[in-house]
Design a protein around this motif. Structure first.
Motif, PDB file in Angstrom:
ATOM      1  N   GLY A   1       0.983  -1.269   0.302  1.00  0.00           N
ATOM      2  CA  GLY A   1      -0.093  -0.201   0.205  1.00  0.00           C
ATOM      3  C   GLY A   1       1.425   1.100   0.190  1.00  0.00           C
ATOM      4  O   GLY A   1       0.337   2.087  -0.758  1.00  0.00           O
ATOM      5  N   TYR A   2       1.778   1.515   0.881  1.00  0.00           N
ATOM      6  CA  TYR A   2       2.634   2.067   1.278  1.00  0.00           C
ATOM      7  C   TYR A   2       3.916   2.594  -0.455  1.00  0.00           C
ATOM      8  O   TYR A   2       3.357   4.259  -1.226  1.00  0.00           O
ATOM      9  N   LEU A   3       3.980   1.616  -1.090  1.00  0.00           N
ATOM     10  CA  LEU A   3       4.675   1.508  -2.258  1.00  0.00           C
ATOM     11  C   LEU A   3       3.429   2.103  -3.803  1.00  0.00           C
ATOM     12  O   LEU A   3       3.960   2.948  -4.731  1.00  0.00           O
ATOM     13  N   VAL A   4       2.340   1.962  -3.296  1.00  0.00           N
ATOM     14  CA  VAL A   4       1.339   2.250  -4.339  1.00  0.00           C
ATOM     15  C   VAL A   4       1.584   3.437  -3.822  1.00  0.00           C
ATOM     16  O   VAL A   4       1.078   4.998  -5.479  1.00  0.00           O
ATOM     17  N   GLN A   5       0.981   3.962  -2.832  1.00  0.00           N
ATOM     18  CA  GLN A   5       1.224   5.712  -2.910  1.00  0.00           C
ATOM     19  C   GLN A   5       1.918   6.758  -3.295  1.00  0.00           C
ATOM     20  O   GLN A   5       2.573   7.708  -3.779  1.00  0.00           O
ATOM     21  N   ARG A   6       2.912   5.482  -2.885  1.00  0.00           N
ATOM     22  CA  ARG A   6       4.766   6.450  -3.209  1.00  0.00           C
ATOM     23  C   ARG A   6       4.990   6.282  -4.898  1.00  0.00           C
ATOM     24  O   ARG A   6       4.590   7.957  -5.415  1.00  0.00           O
TER      25      ARG A   6
END
Length: 186
Positions: A78-83
């Motif tokens: 999820g964090y990587l997608v936000q990035r």
């Protein structure tokens, strides 16, 4: 709905490079190609270690296994997608280079730290058994430098990077053989 498309010049660094290094096994080679596409799509000048981490998680079940699955892996993805949809904007102006790892080879389109990680993964594999570098070798190399962008992403996603490093070093047998569906082979 408007779709974001890359309008990068063919002279843009991330658009160049080759992903067919014979020292890389299929999964890290596919992850490198996916990281290159992600960097170009996102308008980043170079592939950095966070691009490599994101692509490794998508491409390699052995790398996903290193994270012990569950909520930790979901939070990280999820964090990587936000990035990828905006978090990385503040990194576009600079080159990822902590200076901690010497760059042995310059790979066009990769940040100096990402190029050093690829080289380190190949050296690690050669020392282990002389075979091609696996995704777990590249993951170990990516998290070796505490100032890497991938380490920053992992830290923000509440992944204990020291624990991850230890799990990679202590558990090579669990990453050895996986079936086509990503489940451990019997």
């Amino acid at each position: 709905m408007q779709f974001r498309t890359s309008r990068l010049s063919p002279h843009y660094p991330a658009t160049h490079g080759t992903d067919d290094d014979p020292r890389l096994a299929a999964e890290p080679a596919a992850a490198l190609a996916a990281a290159r596409r992600r960097a170009v799509r996102d308008g980043d000048r170079q592939i950095d270690t966070a691009h490599l981490l994101h692509s490794l998680l998508e491409q390699d079940p052995q790398v996903r296994a290193a994270f012990d699955g569950g909520p930790r892996l979901a939070r990280l993805l999820g964090y990587l997608v936000q990035r990828s949809i905006g978090y990385g904007l503040r990194w576009r102006s600079g080159v990822e280079d902590s200076g901690a790892l010497p760059v042995v080879t310059v790979v066009e389109g990769l940040s100096p730290l990402a190029a050093a990680a690829l080289e380190h993964a190949c050296v690690r594999a050669a020392r282990r058994d002389g075979a091609q570098a696996r995704g777990v070798d590249l993951l170990a190399a990516i998290v070796a430098d505490p100032r890497a962008r991938a380490v920053e992403v992992l830290t923000h996603a509440a992944v204990d990077v020291d624990e991850l490093r230890a799990r990679i070093e202590d558990g090579p047998a669990q990453y050895e053989t996986f079936a086509e569906d990503g489940e451990p082979a019997s």
